[in-house]
Design an enzyme around this catalytic site. Sequence first.
Site, mmCIF file in Angstrom:
data_model
loop_
_atom_site.group_PDB
_atom_site.id
_atom_site.type_symbol
_atom_site.label_atom_id
_atom_site.label_comp_id
_atom_site.label_asym_id
_atom_site.label_seq_id
_atom_site.Cartn_x
_atom_site.Cartn_y
_atom_site.Cartn_z
ATOM 1 N N ASN A 146 36.964 35.222 36.296
ATOM 2 C CA ASN A 146 36.209 35.264 35.041
ATOM 3 C C ASN A 146 36.535 36.498 34.202
ATOM 4 O OD1 ASN A 146 34.915 37.158 36.586
ATOM 5 N ND2 ASN A 146 32.996 36.025 36.788
ATOM 6 N N ARG A 284 28.907 47.030 34.957
ATOM 7 C CA ARG A 284 27.707 47.009 35.796
ATOM 8 C C ARG A 284 26.660 47.924 35.184
ATOM 9 N NH1 ARG A 284 29.271 42.894 37.385
ATOM 10 N NH2 ARG A 284 29.790 42.288 39.513
ATOM 11 N N GLN A 313 19.086 43.184 39.114
ATOM 12 C CA GLN A 313 19.061 41.867 38.499
ATOM 13 C C GLN A 313 18.342 40.887 39.410
ATOM 14 O OE1 GLN A 313 23.110 42.349 35.805
ATOM 15 N NE2 GLN A 313 23.101 40.782 37.349
ATOM 16 N N HIS A 332 22.857 38.387 32.458
ATOM 17 C CA HIS A 332 24.238 38.507 32.971
ATOM 18 C C HIS A 332 24.954 37.148 32.886
ATOM 19 C CE1 HIS A 332 26.894 40.476 36.310
ATOM 20 N NE2 HIS A 332 27.608 39.872 35.389
HETATM 21 P P1 NDP Z 1 40.226 44.893 37.947
HETATM 22 O O1 NDP Z 1 40.224 45.233 39.373
HETATM 23 O O2 NDP Z 1 41.356 44.114 37.396
HETATM 24 O O3 NDP Z 1 40.125 46.218 37.088
HETATM 25 C C1 NDP Z 1 39.327 47.278 37.440
HETATM 26 C C2 NDP Z 1 39.946 48.531 36.852
HETATM 27 O O4 NDP Z 1 39.029 49.591 36.997
HETATM 28 C C3 NDP Z 1 41.241 48.931 37.527
HETATM 29 O O5 NDP Z 1 42.205 49.169 36.528
HETATM 30 C C4 NDP Z 1 40.840 50.211 38.239
HETATM 31 O O6 NDP Z 1 41.822 51.185 38.219
HETATM 32 C C5 NDP Z 1 39.770 50.745 37.323
HETATM 33 N N1 NDP Z 1 38.946 51.773 37.950
HETATM 34 C C6 NDP Z 1 38.384 51.790 39.180
HETATM 35 N N2 NDP Z 1 37.702 52.917 39.335
HETATM 36 C C7 NDP Z 1 37.836 53.646 38.213
HETATM 37 C C8 NDP Z 1 37.360 54.904 37.805
HETATM 38 N N3 NDP Z 1 36.622 55.672 38.611
HETATM 39 N N4 NDP Z 1 37.693 55.316 36.579
HETATM 40 C C9 NDP Z 1 38.457 54.557 35.754
HETATM 41 N N5 NDP Z 1 38.953 53.346 36.098
HETATM 42 C C10 NDP Z 1 38.627 52.896 37.313
HETATM 43 O O7 NDP Z 1 38.845 44.147 37.691
HETATM 44 P P2 NDP Z 1 38.360 43.342 36.422
HETATM 45 O O8 NDP Z 1 38.899 43.981 35.211
HETATM 46 O O9 NDP Z 1 38.570 41.895 36.632
HETATM 47 O O10 NDP Z 1 36.794 43.618 36.532
HETATM 48 C C11 NDP Z 1 36.285 44.937 36.390
HETATM 49 C C12 NDP Z 1 34.787 44.953 36.670
HETATM 50 O O11 NDP Z 1 34.101 44.204 35.679
HETATM 51 C C13 NDP Z 1 34.379 44.286 38.001
HETATM 52 O O12 NDP Z 1 34.509 45.160 39.086
HETATM 53 C C14 NDP Z 1 32.935 43.936 37.733
HETATM 54 O O13 NDP Z 1 32.104 45.042 38.018
HETATM 55 C C15 NDP Z 1 32.914 43.683 36.229
HETATM 56 N N6 NDP Z 1 32.829 42.242 35.936
HETATM 57 C C16 NDP Z 1 31.757 41.782 35.220
HETATM 58 C C17 NDP Z 1 31.597 40.443 34.991
HETATM 59 C C18 NDP Z 1 30.457 39.927 34.170
HETATM 60 O O14 NDP Z 1 30.137 38.737 34.251
HETATM 61 N N7 NDP Z 1 29.822 40.758 33.352
HETATM 62 C C19 NDP Z 1 32.546 39.454 35.525
HETATM 63 C C20 NDP Z 1 33.710 40.058 36.142
HETATM 64 C C21 NDP Z 1 33.804 41.389 36.374
HETATM 65 P P3 NDP Z 1 43.038 51.265 39.219
HETATM 66 O O15 NDP Z 1 43.321 49.860 39.648
HETATM 67 O O16 NDP Z 1 44.051 51.852 38.313
HETATM 68 O O17 NDP Z 1 42.561 52.105 40.315
#
Ligand code: NDP
Length: 398
Positions: A146, A284, A313, A332
């Site tokens: 998603n 989140r 939630q 959400h």
């Molecule tokens: P990805 O894993 O593709 O991307 C997450 C990114 O966050 C990666 O690039 C990672 O960096 C980066 N990251 C992790 N920790 C840090 C930090 N401390 N500072 C900066 N960047 C950081 O996941 P998605 O993009 O698919 O999803 C991201 C988040 O969105 C999910 O974990 C979830 O919490 C939320 N989400 C919400 C939804 C909703 O319905 N509202 C649905 C789907 C997701 P790197 O890999 O470079 O370490």
Amino acid sequence: MKILCILYDDPTNGMPKNYPLSELPKIEKYPDGMTLPSPKNKDFKPGELLGCVSGELGLRRFLEDAGHSLVVTSDKDGADCEADRELVDADIVISQPFFPYYLTRERIKSAPRLKMAITAGIGSDHVDLDAAIEHKIDVVEVTYCNSRSVAEHIVMMILSLVRDYHHQHYIVNSGGWNIADAVSRSYDVEGMHIGTVAAGRIGLDTLRKLKPFDVHLHYFDRHRLSPDIEKELNLTFHNTVESMLKVCDVITINCPLHPETENLFDDKMIAKMKNGAYIVNTARGKICNKDAIANALESGKLAGYAGDVWFPQPAPNDHIWRHMPNHGMTPHTSGTSLSAQARYAAGVREILECFFEGQPIRDEYLIVQDGALAGMGAHSYSKGSTTSGSEEAARFQK
Ligand code: NDP
């Protein structure tokens, strides 16, 4: 085996008899080439409600035909809730981030047979990952299912905040026509500086979707994107969040919640933002301090805040974000459009098929395996737990 599945409530008036669209558009692949969930079979029609109790993620026939038992409930919070009663002899628990069953250390301890926690969606912060590691419970999610749904929601929210859509819509619904009222907080996004905290699947897709609006794009992440992507989108990379905040009119938050990102946007961080900036947080709720956000909207430091993620939630009825000024919150929902549900229901089925057949689960889906962070989890999460305070979800009254 016993599978416990916690899903959100059915629609107030029962399951829909029909849907606006008779079929969903076909999507072949995700942008980076990763394939969509590919179970051997599906017992549901894509486009139907699957994430609520009666939808059962389309799993009942598959599980019961294979001799397993499935318990589905939305009663997940408070003392003696059905989910807690059923957890004690469950082998697998499935929960969605939209309506999370917080798998705290206490709950994990109460479930000696538990082998796997599946997130039907993305983001496994509702599981105490430290406790899962210690108790050798695997944690998996349906990576990418998603991410693009959320990116669409983010673009919608940035436009609706900056243009002040909510207020204008309210004026029409209440029979008014005062155009001066309707536009006194309304701007174009064109020319603005927009930055994402994290440029993973959602963050990068959001940047791509925003490019045609002729805005200046910025990002902060722990790992840098390729020079080709930076060039394609004319991106400015920042090696600290603070450096990006100083120059951005709009910030979108797209990192997972883990101990490093919990409470990242507190009073101090918000003070470093431009006056009158906007925040869109679909990552989140706990990444933003709830009082700091509400105070910044009250004082005008922030011009607007939108998102769909809260903590806990369901959000208690008196959660301050329900009543703060200039917000564009939804429950959400961004990752649980009917389109997204079809993908994550298929992903859960793929995971279960692999598990029952003793086949490896895709690396991209793994957060914790064999007592350690693994796959995606090892890349994007840090050890620890972000579930404290989740018992407050029991304060929500229907
Ligand atoms: P990805 O894993 O593709 O991307 C997450 C990114 O966050 C990666 O690039 C990672 O960096 C980066 N990251 C992790 N920790 C840090 C930090 N401390 N500072 C900066 N960047 C950081 O996941 P998605 O993009 O698919 O999803 C991201 C988040 O969105 C999910 O974990 C979830 O919490 C939320 N989400 C919400 C939804 C909703 O319905 N509202 C649905 C789907 C997701 P790197 O890999 O470079 O370490």
